[in-house]
Design an enzyme around this catalytic site. Structure first.
Site, PDB file in Angstrom:
ATOM      1  N   TYR A   1      -2.072  36.448  -8.234  1.00 37.24           N
ATOM      2  CA  TYR A   1      -3.304  35.670  -8.463  1.00 37.24           C
ATOM      3  C   TYR A   1      -3.425  35.193  -9.915  1.00 37.24           C
ATOM      4  O   TYR A   1      -4.539  35.071 -10.433  1.00 37.24           O
ATOM      5  CB  TYR A   1      -4.541  36.471  -8.031  1.00 37.24           C
ATOM      6  CG  TYR A   1      -4.447  36.930  -6.598  1.00 37.24           C
ATOM      7  CD1 TYR A   1      -4.552  36.008  -5.558  1.00 37.24           C
ATOM      8  CD2 TYR A   1      -4.218  38.257  -6.271  1.00 37.24           C
ATOM      9  CE1 TYR A   1      -4.429  36.411  -4.240  1.00 37.24           C
ATOM     10  CE2 TYR A   1      -4.090  38.669  -4.950  1.00 37.24           C
ATOM     11  CZ  TYR A   1      -4.209  37.741  -3.943  1.00 37.24           C
ATOM     12  OH  TYR A   1      -4.087  38.148  -2.639  1.00 37.24           O
TER      13      TYR A   1
ATOM     14  N   TYR B   1     -13.464  38.199 -12.436  1.00 37.20           N
ATOM     15  CA  TYR B   1     -13.672  39.538 -11.864  1.00 37.20           C
ATOM     16  C   TYR B   1     -13.809  40.630 -12.918  1.00 37.20           C
ATOM     17  O   TYR B   1     -13.680  41.813 -12.588  1.00 37.20           O
ATOM     18  CB  TYR B   1     -12.497  39.937 -10.954  1.00 37.20           C
ATOM     19  CG  TYR B   1     -11.996  38.870 -10.037  1.00 37.20           C
ATOM     20  CD1 TYR B   1     -12.802  38.327  -9.046  1.00 37.20           C
ATOM     21  CD2 TYR B   1     -10.684  38.410 -10.140  1.00 37.20           C
ATOM     22  CE1 TYR B   1     -12.310  37.351  -8.189  1.00 37.20           C
ATOM     23  CE2 TYR B   1     -10.193  37.440  -9.282  1.00 37.20           C
ATOM     24  CZ  TYR B   1     -11.013  36.909  -8.315  1.00 37.20           C
ATOM     25  OH  TYR B   1     -10.534  35.951  -7.471  1.00 37.20           O
TER      26      TYR B   1
ATOM     27  N   GLY C   1      -4.439  44.050   0.857  1.00 35.81           N
ATOM     28  CA  GLY C   1      -5.431  44.647  -0.037  1.00 35.81           C
ATOM     29  C   GLY C   1      -4.950  45.847  -0.830  1.00 35.81           C
ATOM     30  O   GLY C   1      -5.719  46.399  -1.620  1.00 35.81           O
TER      31      GLY C   1
ATOM     32  N   CYS D   1     -11.694  26.348 -24.869  1.00 39.10           N
ATOM     33  CA  CYS D   1     -12.963  26.099 -25.543  1.00 39.10           C
ATOM     34  C   CYS D   1     -14.105  26.780 -24.806  1.00 39.10           C
ATOM     35  O   CYS D   1     -14.994  26.111 -24.250  1.00 39.10           O
ATOM     36  CB  CYS D   1     -13.213  24.605 -25.615  1.00 39.10           C
ATOM     37  SG  CYS D   1     -11.954  23.823 -26.587  1.00 39.10           S
TER      38      CYS D   1
ATOM     39  N   PRO E   1       0.372  42.548   2.802  1.00 41.43           N
ATOM     40  CA  PRO E   1       0.160  42.775   1.380  1.00 41.43           C
ATOM     41  C   PRO E   1       0.614  41.584   0.540  1.00 41.43           C
ATOM     42  O   PRO E   1       1.626  40.955   0.845  1.00 41.43           O
ATOM     43  CB  PRO E   1       1.053  43.989   1.085  1.00 41.43           C
ATOM     44  CG  PRO E   1       2.117  43.928   2.125  1.00 41.43           C
ATOM     45  CD  PRO E   1       1.537  43.256   3.335  1.00 41.43           C
ATOM     46  N   GLY E   2      -0.160  41.267  -0.474  1.00 40.76           N
ATOM     47  CA  GLY E   2       0.239  40.219  -1.415  1.00 40.76           C
ATOM     48  C   GLY E   2       0.443  40.850  -2.779  1.00 40.76           C
ATOM     49  O   GLY E   2       1.554  41.022  -3.280  1.00 40.76           O
ATOM     50  N   ARG E   3      -0.685  41.292  -3.354  1.00 42.80           N
ATOM     51  CA  ARG E   3      -0.673  41.837  -4.714  1.00 42.80           C
ATOM     52  C   ARG E   3       0.341  42.981  -4.883  1.00 42.80           C
ATOM     53  O   ARG E   3       1.007  43.085  -5.904  1.00 42.80           O
ATOM     54  CB  ARG E   3      -2.082  42.357  -5.033  1.00 42.80           C
ATOM     55  CG  ARG E   3      -2.286  42.739  -6.475  1.00 42.80           C
ATOM     56  CD  ARG E   3      -3.637  43.437  -6.661  1.00 42.80           C
ATOM     57  NE  ARG E   3      -4.727  42.836  -5.957  1.00 42.80           N
ATOM     58  CZ  ARG E   3      -5.648  42.022  -6.503  1.00 42.80           C
ATOM     59  NH1 ARG E   3      -5.600  41.764  -7.782  1.00 42.80           N
ATOM     60  NH2 ARG E   3      -6.627  41.521  -5.778  1.00 42.80           N
TER      61      ARG E   3
END
Ligand code: LLP
Length: 449
Positions: free
Chosen positions: A384, A328, A242, A355, A285-287
């Site tokens: 992401y 988001y 996070g 579109c 942690p990813g982000r």
């Protein structure tokens, strides 16, 4: 990332015009050195404050074979949350014992896959999953090592779609309602399950340390309760991921050092008071590892100026490779990458090519005057984006490249139109007639003369 003397954006020693020409646009560029140094920073900060640490990269942020290899080279473990991510990790050669398996609705097939290969930890999300895991491990006579996901009931200040630690959440077992303790009891009573620790993840893109401190207090108090009730020492406390990143130049980042310092203090103090052995602290942690390392290049297709209303700069991608704006209300910054030294003279909105009226990449970006053919770079697109991309409007998904020291390597090929059709099938009853004999016909074309 830097700007060359003649005003061009350069990433990992590669000029963006060269990248756009060689690989086409839209194009996801990942700065390999930055990802590696983010991995090292996390490990170093935690080790400076605490002796027993395990860092697992949350692969949902960006999961490809090359990324899994990079993570392994940097001595991190891997968190997966689906059979697909697990398959990718295994194909990349990640040792199964370094993998943590998440998910609030793991299927029997996924659990079986994890049990058979001897996955490092199952992070159990609910009681039904626990029973299924117990049954499957018994069937294969293989031990499964478990962390119980707690729902700590802590509010993190982030978008509510990416907040997970609230009581009303689909994730984790409640502490106050007794579900989590029930899970402990079941694991301890099960023949093939080994209880290693507890887990908590309170949300994503969190920029302050305070909510983690609160969550860690709750988790540690539960660890003490388990010791008191069953005399059992939990060896691992997994505090999830996070950690937030900077999407815009004015954003303040996340302080790893403050996190490591404060969270480890809570764990130590709590162990001291409750007379517990120090557990291993785990983070996922990813982000933080990939977010700022990613940049997406687009080509400007056209400009539409509505006097007194808005000027649109339209680019050759949009919500299919960046769904975060619509989902988001995420905000980004862009650089006119082939004229990066030019002064920003106007405010424009960057529109995607899908579109949907809502398909905007940035509303009100300050930019030099863009023209068709310019290359536009949107920053902080490493997390992401690729992993949440779709084929909406049947757009092939962009290529992903790793750049480092002037080298650029494809890690995911651009999809082709043929790829889009690869799994389409036409039932036999629909192929019996020649397509030209059926269907509507446009009215005969008018005579131009
Ligand atoms: N561990 C668990 C159990 C998670 O659910 C997540 C993210 C992470 C770790 C990694 O979180 P990170 O460090 O990357 O923030 N699609 C959303 C983010 C969803 C995050 C889901 N879980 C977005 O684009 O903002």
């Amino acid at each position: 990332m830097q700007i060359t003397g003649d005003g061009e954006l350069e990433i990992g020693g590669c000029r963006i015009t060269r990248l756009a020409r060689d690989f086409g646009t839209p194009l996801h560029i990942m700065d390999e050195e930055m990802m590696r140094s983010n991995c090292r920073d996390i490990r170093t900060s935690l080790h400076q404050h605490y002796p027993k640490v395990f860092v697992a990269y949350a692969s949902k942020a960006f999961c490809t074979l090359a990324m899994c290899r990079l993570i392994h080279e940097e001595s991190l473990g891997l968190d997966v949350c689906s059979g697909g991510e697990l398959f990718t990790a295994l194909e990349a050669g990640i040792p199964p014992e370094n993998i943590l398996f998440h998910g609030n609705c793991k299927t029997p097939r996924e659990i079986e896959m994890g049990v058979r290969v001897g996955i490092g930890r199952f992070i159990v999300d609910n009681l039904d999953e626990l029973d299924l895991l117990s049954e499957i491990s018994r069937k294969f006579r293989r031990r499964a090592h478990v962390q119980i996901r707690l729902n700590p009931g802590v509010e993190a200040h982030t978008h509510h779609y990416i907040q997970t630690g609230l009581i009303d959440s689909k994730f984790g077992l409640g502490i106050t309602d007794g579900q989590a303790m029930k899970a402990v009891e079941r694991v301890l009573g099960s023949e093939y399950l080994v209880l290693e620790g507890v887990h908590s993840h309170i949300g994503s893109q969190i920029l302050t340390v305070e909510p983690y401190v609160l969550a860690t207090q709750v988790v540690m108090s539960f660890v003490g309760d388990v010791k008191e009730k069953y005399g059992y020492s939990l060896r691992e406390v997994n505090l999830g991921g996070g950690f937030g990143v900077r999407y815009k130049a004015a954003d303040t980042g996340f302080s790893l050092d403050e996190y490591a310092e404060r969270v480890s203090r809570v764990v130590r103090e709590s162990c001291h008071i409750q007379r517990l052995d120090l557990p291993c602290i785990m983070v996922e942690p990813g982000r933080y590892i990939v977010g700022e390392a990613g940049t997406t290049l687009y080509t400007v297709c056209g400009i539409k100026d509505i006097p007194g209303v808005r000027k649109y700069v339209m680019v050759d991608g949009g919500m299919s490779e960046n769904p975060r704006v619509t989902l988001y209300q995420a905000e980004y910054e862009a650089i006119l990458a082939n004229r990066a030294l030019e002064e920003s003279t106007e405010t424009v909105s960057i529109a995607g090519k899908h579109c949907e009226e809502g398909d905007m990449l940035i509303v009100d970006a300050k930019m030099p005057q863009a023209k068709p053919g310019d290359t536009l770079a949107i920053l902080t697109t490493g997390a992401y984006h690729y992993s949440m991309a779709s084929n909406y409007n049947r757009y092939p998904r962009p290529a992903v490249i790793f750049v480092r020291a002037g080298l650029a390597d494809v890690v995911v090929e651009r999809e082709s139109y043929a790829n889009l059709l690869a799994r389409d099938r036409i039932p036999a009853r629909l192929v019996q007639t020649d397509a030209r004999d059926i269907g509507p016909h446009l009215p005969a074309a008018g005579n131009p003369g």
